[in-house]
Design a protein around this motif. Sequence first.
Motif, PDB file in Angstrom:
ATOM      1  N   ARG A   8      63.479  58.469  61.074  1.00  0.00           N
ATOM      2  CA  ARG A   8      63.789  57.018  60.923  1.00  0.00           C
ATOM      3  C   ARG A   8      64.487  56.758  59.526  1.00  0.00           C
ATOM      4  N   VAL A   9      65.593  56.131  59.592  1.00  0.00           N
ATOM      5  CA  VAL A   9      66.298  55.873  58.414  1.00  0.00           C
ATOM      6  C   VAL A   9      66.509  54.418  58.273  1.00  0.00           C
ATOM      7  N   ILE A  10      65.860  53.893  57.014  1.00  0.00           N
ATOM      8  CA  ILE A  10      65.885  52.454  56.948  1.00  0.00           C
ATOM      9  C   ILE A  10      65.919  52.112  55.505  1.00  0.00           C
ATOM     10  N   SER A  11      66.415  50.794  55.030  1.00  0.00           N
ATOM     11  CA  SER A  11      66.574  50.530  53.778  1.00  0.00           C
ATOM     12  C   SER A  11      65.382  50.375  53.086  1.00  0.00           C
ATOM     13  N   SER A  12      64.230  49.865  53.760  1.00  0.00           N
ATOM     14  CA  SER A  12      63.024  49.640  52.931  1.00  0.00           C
ATOM     15  C   SER A  12      61.915  49.961  53.704  1.00  0.00           C
ATOM     16  N   MET A  13      60.704  50.369  53.501  1.00  0.00           N
ATOM     17  CA  MET A  13      59.484  50.398  54.332  1.00  0.00           C
ATOM     18  C   MET A  13      58.366  49.369  53.569  1.00  0.00           C
ATOM     19  N   HIS A  14      58.782  48.606  52.732  1.00  0.00           N
ATOM     20  CA  HIS A  14      57.791  47.750  51.974  1.00  0.00           C
ATOM     21  C   HIS A  14      57.355  46.865  52.983  1.00  0.00           C
ATOM     22  N   PRO A  15      56.040  46.791  53.152  1.00  0.00           N
ATOM     23  CA  PRO A  15      55.430  45.645  54.243  1.00  0.00           C
ATOM     24  C   PRO A  15      55.975  44.371  54.036  1.00  0.00           C
ATOM     25  N   SER A  16      56.127  43.983  53.007  1.00  0.00           N
ATOM     26  CA  SER A  16      56.686  42.468  52.547  1.00  0.00           C
ATOM     27  C   SER A  16      57.992  42.456  53.507  1.00  0.00           C
ATOM     28  N   ASN A  17      58.618  43.202  53.866  1.00  0.00           N
ATOM     29  CA  ASN A  17      59.974  43.156  54.626  1.00  0.00           C
ATOM     30  C   ASN A  17      59.763  42.801  56.200  1.00  0.00           C
ATOM     31  N   GLY A  18      58.389  43.223  56.669  1.00  0.00           N
ATOM     32  CA  GLY A  18      58.296  42.985  58.082  1.00  0.00           C
ATOM     33  C   GLY A  18      59.369  43.484  58.905  1.00  0.00           C
ATOM     34  N   GLY A  19      59.530  42.772  59.896  1.00  0.00           N
ATOM     35  CA  GLY A  19      60.812  43.055  61.042  1.00  0.00           C
ATOM     36  C   GLY A  19      60.724  44.679  61.343  1.00  0.00           C
ATOM     37  N   PRO A  20      62.016  45.235  61.186  1.00  0.00           N
ATOM     38  CA  PRO A  20      61.887  46.580  61.825  1.00  0.00           C
ATOM     39  C   PRO A  20      60.942  47.653  61.099  1.00  0.00           C
ATOM     40  N   CYS A  21      60.649  47.484  59.721  1.00  0.00           N
ATOM     41  CA  CYS A  21      59.391  48.610  59.059  1.00  0.00           C
ATOM     42  C   CYS A  21      58.351  48.296  59.794  1.00  0.00           C
TER      43      CYS A  21
END
Length: 393
Positions: A8-21
């Motif tokens: 999986r390729v995503i801009s960020s996995m920081h939990p604060s970003n919610g949503g897709p991650c």
Amino acid sequence: MNTTKILRVISSMHPSNGGPCQGIRNAIPYFQKAGITTEVVCMDDENSHYSITDNFTIYKVGNGKTSYQYQPELLKWLKNNILNYDSIIVHGLWQYHNFAVYKTIELLKKQNLKIPKVIIMPHGMLDPYFQKATDRKWKALRNNLVWTLIEKKCINQADAIFYTCEEEMRLAATTFKSYKPKKVSNVGYGIQMPPENKDILRDDFYKIYPEIKNKRYLLFLSRIHEKKGVDLLINAYNELFQKNKDLPDLVIAGPTTSEYAQQMIKLASHNPKIHFSGMLTGNAKWGAFYNCEAYLLPSHQENFGIAIVEAMACKKPVLITKNVNIWNEINEGGGGWIVNLEEKRELENNLSEIIKNSEEDFAAKGYKAFETYKNKFDIETCANKFIQTLKNV
């Protein structure tokens, strides 16, 4: 295709970003149960620490530059590692990670190598709202340019585009010219069952905001942002308060540091029944859900709305708008009220009807909301649907 390893390729996995991650974290246990290994590559700083511990591999290639998140190290990483995977799932558009995957695949094609399948999940980023909203004119122009130069190629060359609901899939086809994906599928989107309703959840919420203790209240829990329709909600509630001082209180839960949030606090300042609790997490968040009478999100645009489904999972009816892409599913299940923001005073009229509900009425509608959650938005059901769809790409 017998898929055994996914990237999986995503801009960020920081939990604060919610949503897709958060969606990735919710789904991975069910992929593991099906014998599928999932790894993630993202553009977080390699020294960044998350507030949670993940039991899957995350590769951090470094922060990107500008809002486009340009990070050449991602392209290098993909060139060295992409052949280790059977499928690549790209989450989100309009940032460099999508183009980096496209460019890597194009290079591999020239080498006549067996390449992994590429699936893109836009997560609402092809919604026409973002091209039509009056406060996004410059961003819309930017998106038109990026679509012509980059995103159109990424979308049309991918093996499939996966959407989280039928309405997202329908709307995505109306936004840009030359949208010609090879295959589109609605794989759904789900959340895990919330924690069991216990006194500690309620008590932790009251510790943070004791002013609401033992009061009936309606709940807004989300970012306090113009897109979420907070001003519409406050204005409608203020109008009702002028006619009925005995209506349930309104709790607005979300970060209050932004300029817009401060404007909303001022807008509500003359109404003693509107409360701003600040951001709620953990037990306090679930306590707020479980003890409200209904959840309200009169948003101008929402692809899915995780908080909406969290409320439904807590057996709470929801008020949303036709601009929330899962409104059809909620309407069919009878677990909420659907507002058309284009109709003047419809939000106020709906709120007026809601506050007339008895405790039994709220409970009955809340149970219907819960049934819709179980049938449509349960994470295990959605993950299994995703897996089966992926096998047929």
